[in-house]
Design a protein around this motif. Sequence first.
Motif, mmCIF file in Angstrom:
data_model
loop_
_atom_site.group_PDB
_atom_site.id
_atom_site.type_symbol
_atom_site.label_atom_id
_atom_site.label_comp_id
_atom_site.label_asym_id
_atom_site.label_seq_id
_atom_site.Cartn_x
_atom_site.Cartn_y
_atom_site.Cartn_z
ATOM 1 N N LYS A 45 0.825 -1.217 0.000
ATOM 2 C CA LYS A 45 0.000 0.000 0.000
ATOM 3 C C LYS A 45 0.855 1.261 0.000
ATOM 4 O O LYS A 45 0.407 2.305 -0.477
ATOM 5 N N ALA A 46 2.066 1.159 0.522
ATOM 6 C CA ALA A 46 2.979 2.316 0.484
ATOM 7 C C ALA A 46 3.197 2.686 -0.978
ATOM 8 O O ALA A 46 3.445 1.822 -1.815
ATOM 9 N N VAL A 47 3.089 3.954 -1.256
ATOM 10 C CA VAL A 47 3.105 4.413 -2.642
ATOM 11 C C VAL A 47 4.528 4.458 -3.197
ATOM 12 O O VAL A 47 5.397 5.117 -2.635
ATOM 13 N N SER A 48 4.754 3.684 -4.276
ATOM 14 C CA SER A 48 5.974 3.873 -5.066
ATOM 15 C C SER A 48 5.703 3.357 -6.467
ATOM 16 O O SER A 48 4.810 2.538 -6.687
ATOM 17 N N ARG A 49 6.475 3.861 -7.405
ATOM 18 C CA ARG A 49 6.320 3.463 -8.800
ATOM 19 C C ARG A 49 6.776 2.020 -8.999
ATOM 20 O O ARG A 49 6.144 1.231 -9.678
ATOM 21 N N ASN A 50 7.872 1.666 -8.350
ATOM 22 C CA ASN A 50 8.424 0.318 -8.458
ATOM 23 C C ASN A 50 9.500 0.151 -7.372
ATOM 24 O O ASN A 50 9.575 0.959 -6.444
ATOM 25 N N LEU A 51 10.326 -0.878 -7.535
ATOM 26 C CA LEU A 51 11.375 -1.151 -6.537
ATOM 27 C C LEU A 51 12.351 0.006 -6.380
ATOM 28 O O LEU A 51 12.862 0.264 -5.285
ATOM 29 N N LEU A 52 12.595 0.707 -7.473
ATOM 30 C CA LEU A 52 13.688 1.678 -7.500
ATOM 31 C C LEU A 52 13.433 2.899 -6.618
ATOM 32 O O LEU A 52 14.374 3.481 -6.092
ATOM 33 N N ASP A 53 12.148 3.266 -6.457
ATOM 34 C CA ASP A 53 11.838 4.436 -5.630
ATOM 35 C C ASP A 53 11.137 4.036 -4.325
ATOM 36 O O ASP A 53 10.634 4.895 -3.603
ATOM 37 N N ALA A 54 11.111 2.734 -4.013
ATOM 38 C CA ALA A 54 10.402 2.267 -2.814
ATOM 39 C C ALA A 54 11.191 2.599 -1.554
ATOM 40 O O ALA A 54 12.423 2.615 -1.564
ATOM 41 N N ASP A 55 10.445 2.821 -0.466
ATOM 42 C CA ASP A 55 11.042 3.013 0.854
ATOM 43 C C ASP A 55 11.547 1.642 1.331
ATOM 44 O O ASP A 55 10.771 0.686 1.378
ATOM 45 N N PRO A 56 12.828 1.515 1.687
ATOM 46 C CA PRO A 56 13.337 0.220 2.150
ATOM 47 C C PRO A 56 12.512 -0.380 3.299
ATOM 48 O O PRO A 56 12.359 -1.602 3.380
#
Length: 138
Positions: free
Chosen positions: A47-58
């Motif tokens: 549910k945490a918003v990110s476009r994909n793995l590259l901009d995701a919060d660790p």
Amino acid sequence: MTYDPSNIFGKILRGEIPAHKVYEDETALVMMDIFPQSRGHTLVIPKAVSRNLLDADPAALAAVIPLVQKVAKAVKSATNADGIRLAQFNEATAGQTVFHLHFHIIPAYEGTALAPHAGGKADDAELAALASEIAAQL
Ligand code: AMP
């Protein structure tokens, strides 16, 4: 590239369009892929918003990976698959078509080739049955 909330998984997470849900908690939604590469193809969507793995919060990644493992085991049990492929695409050139981070859990069956990525639509009744069979294994 920035996150665009009008993507289809964003709409599903907000309840604006329906999905064959398997499981939902405060961190993620699990649902059937409606254009499955094999019987039981399931998606885990943080549910945490990110476009994909590259901009995701660790921290969001750390929270969701145990669920990915749990769902992979449940899908394998529910489908009797011989193996599970885990896939995740980053940007269109790499095969991403929906720009909200998600993990594909794709059952592999001995002697059966996987269908193309995002190919033909599955039968809704079959997807609903699979969703409840997988949910029962969680
Ligand atoms: P990707 O190409 O990694 O972005 O994966 C997107 C996946 O979403 C594909 O496997 C599609 O089959 C699937 N998909 C697209 N629209 C829907 C939808 N409305 N409900 C469920 N799965 C979808």
